[in-house]
Design an enzyme around this catalytic site. Structure first.
Site, PDB file in Angstrom:
ATOM      1  N   GLU A  35     -42.412 140.529 -27.743  1.00 23.72           N
ATOM      2  CA  GLU A  35     -41.071 140.722 -27.206  1.00 23.72           C
ATOM      3  C   GLU A  35     -40.025 140.600 -28.302  1.00 23.72           C
ATOM      4  OE1 GLU A  35     -41.875 139.243 -22.653  1.00 23.72           O
ATOM      5  OE2 GLU A  35     -41.233 137.720 -24.067  1.00 23.72           O
ATOM      6  N   CYS A  80     -46.020 123.914 -30.460  1.00 23.66           N
ATOM      7  CA  CYS A  80     -44.890 123.121 -29.979  1.00 23.66           C
ATOM      8  C   CYS A  80     -44.974 122.969 -28.459  1.00 23.66           C
ATOM      9  CB  CYS A  80     -43.575 123.790 -30.371  1.00 23.66           C
ATOM     10  SG  CYS A  80     -43.437 124.075 -32.141  1.00 23.66           S
ATOM     11  N   CYS A 109     -34.334 131.285 -26.214  1.00 27.84           N
ATOM     12  CA  CYS A 109     -35.207 130.588 -27.158  1.00 27.84           C
ATOM     13  C   CYS A 109     -36.368 129.934 -26.437  1.00 27.84           C
ATOM     14  CB  CYS A 109     -34.461 129.454 -27.865  1.00 27.84           C
ATOM     15  SG  CYS A 109     -33.116 129.951 -28.883  1.00 27.84           S
ATOM     16  N   CYS A 113     -42.452 124.964 -26.024  1.00 29.46           N
ATOM     17  CA  CYS A 113     -42.237 126.396 -26.228  1.00 29.46           C
ATOM     18  C   CYS A 113     -43.269 127.230 -25.464  1.00 29.46           C
ATOM     19  CB  CYS A 113     -42.306 126.725 -27.719  1.00 29.46           C
ATOM     20  SG  CYS A 113     -42.046 128.470 -28.068  1.00 29.46           S
ATOM     21  N   CYS A 148     -33.336 139.550 -32.321  1.00 31.92           N
ATOM     22  CA  CYS A 148     -34.260 138.426 -32.467  1.00 31.92           C
ATOM     23  C   CYS A 148     -35.665 139.022 -32.398  1.00 31.92           C
ATOM     24  CB  CYS A 148     -34.012 137.434 -31.331  1.00 31.92           C
ATOM     25  SG  CYS A 148     -35.192 136.077 -31.316  1.00 31.92           S
ATOM     26  N   CYS A 176     -48.538 132.665 -31.194  1.00 32.48           N
ATOM     27  CA  CYS A 176     -48.028 131.824 -32.274  1.00 32.48           C
ATOM     28  C   CYS A 176     -49.130 130.935 -32.826  1.00 32.48           C
ATOM     29  CB  CYS A 176     -46.871 130.958 -31.786  1.00 32.48           C
ATOM     30  SG  CYS A 176     -46.019 130.091 -33.142  1.00 32.48           S
TER      31      CYS A 176
HETATM   32  N1  SAH Z   1     -41.753 129.515 -35.273  1.00 27.24           N
HETATM   33  C1  SAH Z   1     -40.410 129.693 -35.748  1.00 27.24           C
HETATM   34  C2  SAH Z   1     -39.716 130.863 -35.083  1.00 27.24           C
HETATM   35  C3  SAH Z   1     -39.458 130.688 -33.602  1.00 27.24           C
HETATM   36  S1  SAH Z   1     -37.778 130.430 -33.394  1.00 27.24           S
HETATM   37  C4  SAH Z   1     -39.630 128.415 -35.566  1.00 27.24           C
HETATM   38  O1  SAH Z   1     -40.143 127.490 -34.949  1.00 27.24           O
HETATM   39  O2  SAH Z   1     -38.541 128.296 -36.089  1.00 27.24           O
HETATM   40  C5  SAH Z   1     -37.645 129.891 -31.770  1.00 27.24           C
HETATM   41  C6  SAH Z   1     -36.679 128.729 -31.683  1.00 27.24           C
HETATM   42  O3  SAH Z   1     -36.547 128.320 -30.316  1.00 27.24           O
HETATM   43  C7  SAH Z   1     -37.174 127.543 -32.454  1.00 27.24           C
HETATM   44  O4  SAH Z   1     -36.108 126.855 -33.021  1.00 27.24           O
HETATM   45  C8  SAH Z   1     -37.796 126.712 -31.350  1.00 27.24           C
HETATM   46  O5  SAH Z   1     -37.927 125.375 -31.711  1.00 27.24           O
HETATM   47  C9  SAH Z   1     -36.832 126.940 -30.213  1.00 27.24           C
HETATM   48  N2  SAH Z   1     -37.398 126.698 -28.889  1.00 27.24           N
HETATM   49  C10 SAH Z   1     -38.690 126.779 -28.526  1.00 27.24           C
HETATM   50  N3  SAH Z   1     -38.829 126.517 -27.226  1.00 27.24           N
HETATM   51  C11 SAH Z   1     -37.584 126.261 -26.742  1.00 27.24           C
HETATM   52  C12 SAH Z   1     -37.072 125.962 -25.468  1.00 27.24           C
HETATM   53  N4  SAH Z   1     -37.875 125.859 -24.424  1.00 27.24           N
HETATM   54  N5  SAH Z   1     -35.736 125.788 -25.337  1.00 27.24           N
HETATM   55  C13 SAH Z   1     -34.913 125.918 -26.408  1.00 27.24           C
HETATM   56  N6  SAH Z   1     -35.355 126.225 -27.644  1.00 27.24           N
HETATM   57  C14 SAH Z   1     -36.665 126.389 -27.805  1.00 27.24           C
END
Ligand code: SAH
Length: 346
Positions: A94, A118, A339, A121, A107, A114
């Site tokens: 996506e 995390c 995000c 996420c 984005c 991935c």
């Molecule tokens: N793997 C890379 C790129 C992904 S960026 C990274 O971690 O930076 C996606 C962003 O959204 C990251 O900052 C991640 O920590 C954040 N994120 C992930 N799940 C989220 C959620 N449920 N709510 C808000 N931010 C989230």
């Protein structure tokens, strides 16, 4: 059917020119085909009308054009657009177009699924299936540039690698894609308008610094205390905060460019004064900016957005310590485009 033909878009201009010389044609033919592939985004050899039918048949029997296809496009009430992008092997990633009054930000994804785990996420639940090729990354950008022109009457202005995947675990392909995006044969975009976001792979951050890259770096930090960060981002057990910090100090020494931190404050997890203090002492060695991102719930409620009071405490402490801080509202929540929500639900 498994095809043995090569993806023609994996070839550089030079390789394409050589192909034509080897086939008794002029090198210049390579330039023409390259232009079709990249500037005109051709999806088939048939459309290359200034190339003879014979030559097109040669191309057809040697190569395929592995173009992405936007399968489903969803529009949010706030103007955000999410593309479900189908790849040549039928996997889906996506990408998201985020409009503001003056900007359009793309984005984009760097992996299918991935590599990381995390806990907060949605993408992490997909597991990593494969890395995206440089052209699959580039194509996502072009698709969003086209949508920006069509729906907002302006070209794409910024790119963030904050879609699915960990860009630094697909480093070579991400860099090749950025080369194409910034080159004049590609989109001619300034690297200053591109941000690569990472959960923090110290070795790769140093490598980027050594290579003198010109784009911006963002780090998804979420906690500057090892025990907490490991609980929510388990790979932190391997890539610890002290290694991460050391790599960021190295990055700053080499690039002199500001570091952005992405940070969600969760209730009962990282919403105390000691959490802010740790964050301040982690990032004060260089000019920094902290983006406090709103949490986008992805399921059962293990994680909950912290109170407005806790956010205020963060803002006050960071500002008092001379750290730039912004509180970011989420965009595109209604279509699962915010995000951490990218999970191929459609
Ligand atoms: N793997 C890379 C790129 C992904 S960026 C990274 O971690 O930076 C996606 C962003 O959204 C990251 O900052 C991640 O920590 C954040 N994120 C992930 N799940 C989220 C959620 N449920 N709510 C808000 N931010 C989230």
């Amino acid at each position: 059917m498994v095809t043995k033909k090569k993806d023609i878009r994996a070839l550089t201009l030079e390789q394409l020119r050589e192909f034509f010389i080897e086939n008794g044609d002029k090198a210049f033919r390579g330039n023409q085909v390259y232009e079709w592939l990249w500037q005109k985004a051709a999806h088939s050899f048939e459309v290359m009308t200034n190339i003879s039918k014979e030559t097109r048949e040669i191309l057809e029997s040697n190569f395929v054009i592995n173009h992405i296809k936007v399968d489903v496009m969803q529009r949010s009430a706030d103007g955000t657009i999410k593309n479900a992008v189908r790849l040549h092997d039928d996997l889906v990633v996506e990408s998201v177009l985020i409009p503001t009054k003056t900007r359009t930000t793309a984005c984009v994804s760097s992996q299918v699924g991935c590599s990381l785990d995390c806990k907060f996420c949605a993408t992490a639940r997909l597991k990593r299936m494969r890395n995206l090729n440089p052209d699959e990354i580039y194509d996502q950008v072009v698709a969003i540039d086209n949508e920006s022109r069509l729906y907002f009457d302006r070209p794409l202005s910024n790119i963030v690698f904050m879609g699915m995947g960990e860009p630094l675990m697909n480093y070579n392909n991400v860099l090749k894609a950025i080369d194409k995006i910034t080159s004049k044969e590609g989109l001619g975009m300034s690297p200053k308008r591109i941000t690569v976001s990472t959960s923090g792979v110290p070795k790769m951050i140093k490598k980027m610094a050594d290579e003198g890259v010109k784009f911006n770096l963002a780090v998804s930090l979420h906690s500057a205390i090892d025990a907490i960060r490991t609980a929510i981002m388990p790979f932190n057990a391997t890539f610890t905060l002290s290694d991460l910090k050391e790599s960021l100090e190295y990055w700053y020494k080499k690039t002199k460019s500001r570091i952005t931190y992405e940070y969600v404050v969760w209730q009962g997890i990282n919403d105390k004064q000691k959490d802010v203090d740790a964050l301040v002492s982690f990032c004060k060695f260089a000019p920094s900016k902290v983006n406090l991102i709103e949490y986008n719930p992805i399921d059962d409620g293990d994680f909950q957005q912290a109170s407005a009071k806790a956010i205020e405490m963060y803002v006050r402490s960071l500002e008092r310590n001379g750290i730039v801080v912004t509180v970011r509202r989420s965009r595109g929540k209604d279509i699962d485009a915010a995000c951490g929500q990218l999970a191929n639900k459609t």
